[in-house]
Design a protein around this motif. Structure first.
Motif, PDB file in Angstrom:
ATOM      1  N   PRO A 509       0.847  -1.208   0.000  1.00  0.00           N
ATOM      2  CA  PRO A 509       0.000   0.000   0.000  1.00  0.00           C
ATOM      3  C   PRO A 509       0.874   1.246   0.000  1.00  0.00           C
ATOM      4  O   PRO A 509       1.926   1.293   0.638  1.00  0.00           O
ATOM      5  CB  PRO A 509      -0.786  -0.120   1.310  1.00  0.00           C
ATOM      6  N   SER A 510       0.455   2.285  -0.723  1.00  0.00           N
ATOM      7  CA  SER A 510       1.255   3.511  -0.781  1.00  0.00           C
ATOM      8  C   SER A 510       0.368   4.695  -1.131  1.00  0.00           C
ATOM      9  O   SER A 510      -0.771   4.534  -1.565  1.00  0.00           O
ATOM     10  CB  SER A 510       2.380   3.373  -1.804  1.00  0.00           C
ATOM     11  N   ALA A 511       0.945   5.877  -0.960  1.00  0.00           N
ATOM     12  CA  ALA A 511       0.251   7.119  -1.318  1.00  0.00           C
ATOM     13  C   ALA A 511       1.305   8.142  -1.701  1.00  0.00           C
ATOM     14  O   ALA A 511       2.413   8.157  -1.142  1.00  0.00           O
ATOM     15  CB  ALA A 511      -0.593   7.618  -0.159  1.00  0.00           C
ATOM     16  N   LEU A 512       0.954   9.019  -2.654  1.00  0.00           N
ATOM     17  CA  LEU A 512       1.852  10.091  -3.082  1.00  0.00           C
ATOM     18  C   LEU A 512       1.397  11.382  -2.419  1.00  0.00           C
ATOM     19  O   LEU A 512       0.234  11.786  -2.559  1.00  0.00           O
ATOM     20  CB  LEU A 512       1.824  10.228  -4.608  1.00  0.00           C
ATOM     21  N   VAL A 513       2.323  12.031  -1.702  1.00  0.00           N
ATOM     22  CA  VAL A 513       1.962  13.237  -0.949  1.00  0.00           C
ATOM     23  C   VAL A 513       2.918  14.368  -1.306  1.00  0.00           C
ATOM     24  O   VAL A 513       3.989  14.145  -1.878  1.00  0.00           O
ATOM     25  CB  VAL A 513       2.002  12.973   0.569  1.00  0.00           C
ATOM     26  N   GLN A 514       2.523  15.594  -0.915  1.00  0.00           N
ATOM     27  CA  GLN A 514       3.304  16.777  -1.258  1.00  0.00           C
ATOM     28  C   GLN A 514       3.910  17.478  -0.045  1.00  0.00           C
ATOM     29  O   GLN A 514       4.713  18.406  -0.200  1.00  0.00           O
ATOM     30  CB  GLN A 514       2.424  17.770  -2.030  1.00  0.00           C
ATOM     31  N   VAL A 521      -0.859  11.798   7.601  1.00  0.00           N
ATOM     32  CA  VAL A 521      -2.219  11.275   7.453  1.00  0.00           C
ATOM     33  C   VAL A 521      -2.203   9.934   6.713  1.00  0.00           C
ATOM     34  O   VAL A 521      -2.839   8.966   7.130  1.00  0.00           O
ATOM     35  CB  VAL A 521      -3.108  12.291   6.705  1.00  0.00           C
ATOM     36  N   ALA A 522      -1.460   9.879   5.608  1.00  0.00           N
ATOM     37  CA  ALA A 522      -1.398   8.644   4.819  1.00  0.00           C
ATOM     38  C   ALA A 522      -0.776   7.514   5.627  1.00  0.00           C
ATOM     39  O   ALA A 522      -1.244   6.365   5.582  1.00  0.00           O
ATOM     40  CB  ALA A 522      -0.595   8.889   3.539  1.00  0.00           C
ATOM     41  N   ALA A 523       0.268   7.822   6.379  1.00  0.00           N
ATOM     42  CA  ALA A 523       0.949   6.794   7.161  1.00  0.00           C
ATOM     43  C   ALA A 523       0.045   6.239   8.249  1.00  0.00           C
ATOM     44  O   ALA A 523       0.040   5.034   8.524  1.00  0.00           O
ATOM     45  CB  ALA A 523       2.222   7.369   7.767  1.00  0.00           C
ATOM     46  N   ASP A 525      -3.145   6.040   8.130  1.00  0.00           N
ATOM     47  CA  ASP A 525      -4.169   5.221   7.476  1.00  0.00           C
ATOM     48  C   ASP A 525      -3.667   3.804   7.207  1.00  0.00           C
ATOM     49  O   ASP A 525      -4.410   2.827   7.373  1.00  0.00           O
ATOM     50  CB  ASP A 525      -4.602   5.859   6.155  1.00  0.00           C
ATOM     51  N   MET A 526      -2.420   3.683   6.752  1.00  0.00           N
ATOM     52  CA  MET A 526      -1.917   2.349   6.389  1.00  0.00           C
ATOM     53  C   MET A 526      -1.211   1.649   7.536  1.00  0.00           C
ATOM     54  O   MET A 526      -0.992   0.442   7.487  1.00  0.00           O
ATOM     55  CB  MET A 526      -0.996   2.433   5.160  1.00  0.00           C
ATOM     56  N   GLY A 527      -0.856   2.388   8.560  1.00  0.00           N
ATOM     57  CA  GLY A 527      -0.213   1.791   9.731  1.00  0.00           C
ATOM     58  C   GLY A 527       1.296   1.879   9.678  1.00  0.00           C
ATOM     59  O   GLY A 527       1.905   1.667   8.635  1.00  0.00           O
ATOM     60  N   PHE A 528       1.868   2.217  10.842  1.00  0.00           N
ATOM     61  CA  PHE A 528       3.323   2.319  10.940  1.00  0.00           C
ATOM     62  C   PHE A 528       3.928   0.928  11.163  1.00  0.00           C
ATOM     63  O   PHE A 528       3.224   0.022  11.641  1.00  0.00           O
ATOM     64  CB  PHE A 528       3.698   3.270  12.082  1.00  0.00           C
ATOM     65  N   PRO A 529       5.223   0.768  10.876  1.00  0.00           N
ATOM     66  CA  PRO A 529       6.153   1.734  10.289  1.00  0.00           C
ATOM     67  C   PRO A 529       5.931   1.877   8.783  1.00  0.00           C
ATOM     68  O   PRO A 529       5.332   1.015   8.143  1.00  0.00           O
ATOM     69  CB  PRO A 529       7.532   1.126  10.578  1.00  0.00           C
ATOM     70  N   VAL A 530       6.466   2.990   8.236  1.00  0.00           N
ATOM     71  CA  VAL A 530       6.356   3.239   6.803  1.00  0.00           C
ATOM     72  C   VAL A 530       7.733   3.581   6.241  1.00  0.00           C
ATOM     73  O   VAL A 530       8.706   3.781   6.979  1.00  0.00           O
ATOM     74  CB  VAL A 530       5.374   4.391   6.490  1.00  0.00           C
ATOM     75  N   VAL A 531       7.774   3.664   4.904  1.00  0.00           N
ATOM     76  CA  VAL A 531       8.970   4.088   4.176  1.00  0.00           C
ATOM     77  C   VAL A 531       8.608   5.352   3.415  1.00  0.00           C
ATOM     78  O   VAL A 531       7.512   5.455   2.857  1.00  0.00           O
ATOM     79  CB  VAL A 531       9.429   3.002   3.173  1.00  0.00           C
TER      80      VAL A 531
END
Length: 713
Positions: A509-514, A521-523, A525-531
């Motif tokens: 799962p991923s999201a493009l942010v600015q 917010v995106a992180a 939603d998908m749950g930590f940890p993230v890259v």
């Protein structure tokens, strides 16, 4: 256009520039075609006003001939060749062999166009011609053919006749001469020279379709139409006609910049090796290896296993043979107690029935009765796939004495039996072996090459049958692969994910942010940890740019985001930034790389290897052309040098190889559909989890083909 069959089977031949002088090439050409026993009319043509040439009525020009000849053999200076070709084509000649080496190629190209429109085939220029012994047609000046005509070799039996096709005239006829000396059953030799018209694949295809040759030896520096090779080789494979190739020279480097790991890992011969592997083409690297493969494939049944029994009258020679066979990847298995007991029933008590089987010289006595009994027991045991027999062949008449029993034994035993002599063999014994359909190999290394060829081709045929039983399924081509729908260069995140989703290539799962706030917010939603990963068409390798932040938590996200952006601005201040990708951090797994490159000759190739940041250091990779079936993908995995790691080394659970194979299949479909559109694709790393837990590609790069101004117009 296809090869005109009358080139190789003409009803009449005209030798243009024929001479009486046998020291000249033009004289040798006429001599060879005349002496070989060609049954049709031969017309020497020379404007010098000769009444006869080499005892045949001579003619001043094509106008003077009583008929239009099917085949022209042209040995005149190059300046006159193009006009002659055009004239002959208009008259209705079927073919021409151009020996002249000083032809202006631009003029030759125009003449070839005229010939093609008329259905005329042209071989050369700068060719040494061809020789078809059983047709009595020697369209050449090669000395080995003159010798062959003057002293015809005896005919020897074989399961498959051998044909030689070579771009090099010198190498082609040298291989033909060596094969004659080795007592092989030869079908023909063709050399193509500068290939203004006909190329080697035209002759390989003709041989395959005719079916008279069962083994094809091919010497090439490159191919005019590389993509055609796959179709020709596949047809040969379907007819179980092995192709043994010696490919020399290096491909011209492509002009595109290599942006992916896949492209960096592809060597000059990578595509050739991948296509050879796919279609069962056996690549060799010297003449001895080629002739050993030819002898084995011509005379013996194919192998599907790799177990070899070494039978020897010399213990030292047996150990030597075992070492060299093992180095070739062949197995010298221990024999069962029951089989050893059965062998010892035929051998003296001081012999050894292990493997190697040391029979001692006593087994060669009484016309080799004990030796033959050992071979038969081994062949019938089911414990070995081939037998290598080493015995002294210096004693005159040794094979003749064994032949009445040996010949029917070889016919019924069902496994290859190779002969070698550690003592210099007599020519009479080697010829006696050939007379019963066997072969005396000149070295243990040659034996290893012959066995390896039998194993590789037998296993390929087995895999081909399995692939035909379970063909790869097809998918609908993604509409994104319409070249007008994709942006040029490295694709952005949105198009990349849409393309991969169509081919069901698993991504986290991923999201493009600015900005950092949107990233948080995106992180959540998908749950930590993230890259966090920078997204830019100008930054192909994110790690090197400092554009990747791993193990990011709720508390560290803001700082990680700012650090990533600072790194990228320093590394690539002019890069176009699309934003930052927030991606679910996946648990660790085996790190692999799967990619696609677009080879300049063969088109797309799929790569598999051990990946991560050290992919270009490890260089444990294999390539294959698409499409790839599931079984072929599993074979690719098995070909990796470190494949044992994926199978559960050091107590670790075995990896999900089935899921990795499915991933390779999906990427191969994308590669096939994207031919001409996508240029390079990279999935690195692809994380492979334990069996049943799947795979996921945590990073992807897709680069499209950027058209040159010439392609655009």
């Amino acid at each position: 256009m296809p090869l005109n069959p009358k080139l190789l089977a003409p009803g009449s031949v005209a030798v243009i520039g024929a001479s009486d002088d046998l020291s000249k090439t033009r004289g040798k050409i006429l001599h060879c075609v005349k002496a070989a026993g060609f049954s049709g009319p031969i017309y020497p043509v020379n404007p010098g006003g000769y009444a006869t040439l080499q005892g045949l009525k001579a003619y001043a020009s094509l106008d003077d001939l009583p008929e239009v000849p099917d085949l022209l053999l042209i040995g005149i200076p190059g300046a006159g060749v193009p006009a002659l070709i055009e004239d002959a084509a208009r008259r209705g000649c079927a073919g021409a062999v151009v020996f002249s080496s000083d032809v202006v190629l631009a003029d030759m190209e125009r003449a070839v166009e005229v010939a093609r429109r008329a259905g005329m085939s042209v071989l050369g220029p700068n060719t040494e011609g061809f020789y078809v012994p059983k047709a009595g047609l020697a369209a050449t000046f090669a000395h080995v053919v003159e010798e062959c005509i003057a002293h015809p070799p005896p005919a020897f039996p074989s399961q498959r006749r051998v044909a030689v096709v070579s771009q090099s005239g010198g190498i082609g006829f040298a291989l033909f001469g060596r094969a004659l000396a080795a007592h092989l059953d030869l079908h023909s030799v063709v050399t193509t020279g500068n290939e203004a018209d006909l190329e080697v694949l035209d002759f390989v295809e003709h041989l395959v379709e005719q079916g008279d040759a069962g083994v094809i030896l091919l010497f090439i520096e490159g191919l005019k139409d590389a993509r055609r090779f796959a179709a020709v080789a596949q047809r040969a494979a379907e007819r179980q006609i092995p192709i043994v190739v010696m490919k020399v020279g290096r491909s011209e480097a492509g002009q595109r910049a290599a942006v992916s790991h896949t492209a960096h890992l592809a060597g000059a011969d990578t595509a050739y090796d991948a296509v050879f592997e796919r279609h069962g083409v056996i690549r060799v690297f010297d003449a001895e290896e080629m002739l050993a493969a030819a002898a084995a494939l011509s005379l013996m049944p194919f192998m599907t296993g790799n177990r070899v029994a070494v039978v020897t009258t010399s213990g030292g020679a047996g150990g030597w043979a075992a070492d060299l066979l093992s180095a070739q990847g062949l197995e010298i298995p221990a024999l069962s107690a029951d089989l050893q007991q059965a062998l010892m029933a035929h051998l003296p008590s001081y012999a050894s029935a292990g493997n190697p089987v040391d029979t001692t010289v006593a087994a060669a006595e009484q016309k080799g009765r004990a030796m033959l009994a050992v071979i038969e027991a081994l062949a019938a045991s089911g414990e070995v796939d081939a037998v290598l027999l080493n015995m002294g062949l210096s004693a005159k008449g040794r094979i003749d004495g064994m032949a009445p029993v040996l010949q029917p034994l070889l016919a019924r035993c069902g496994v290859p039996v190779l002969f070698h002599s550690h003592i210099t063999p007599t020519a009479q014994n080697l010829q006696a072996l050939a007379a019963i359909g066997a072969h005396g190999f000149p070295s243990f290394r040659a034996c290893a090459a012959g066995l390896d060829a039998l194993r590789r081709y037998g296993q390929f045929q087995q895999q081909l049958a399995a692939a035909e039983a379970c063909p790869a399924s097809k998918t609908v081509r993604s509409p994104l692969l319409d070249a007008r729908a994709l942006e040029a260069g490295v694709l952005g995140e949105a198009q990349t994910r849409e393309l991969l989703a169509h081919y069901r290539i698993p991504m986290p799962p991923s999201a493009l942010v600015q900005d950092a706030a949107a990233a948080l917010v995106a992180a959540r939603d998908m749950g930590f940890p993230v890259v966090l990963k920078i997204q830019s068409p100008d930054i192909a390798h994110k790690t090197e740019a400092g554009g990747v932040e791993l193990h990011v938590s709720d508390d560290t996200l803001h700082a990680a985001y700012e650090r990533l952006m600072s790194n990228v601005r320093q590394h690539a201040p002019d890069a176009r930034l699309e934003g930052v990708q927030v991606q679910k951090m996946m648990p660790p797994g085996h790190e692999m790389v799967v990619g696609v490159l677009n080879d300049i000759d063969f088109g797309p190739l799929v790569m598999l290897g051990f990946g991560g940041i050290y992919v270009e250091v490890l260089k444990d990779v294999v390539f294959a052309p698409p499409p790839i079936a599931h079984g072929t993908a599993l074979q690719m995995i098995d070909r990796l040098k470190a494949s044992a790691i994926l199978k559960g080394a050091r107590g670790r659970p075995p990896a999900d190889l089935a899921a990795l194979a499915d991933f390779i299949v999906a990427v191969s479909r994308l590669a096939a559909d994207g031919d001409g559109v996508t240029d390079q694709i990279d999935f690195n790393p692809v994380l492979v989890y334990p069996k049943g837990q799947g795979v996921v590609a945590v990073d992807a790069l897709v680069a499209t083909h950027v058209k040159t101004p010439e392609e655009t117009h």
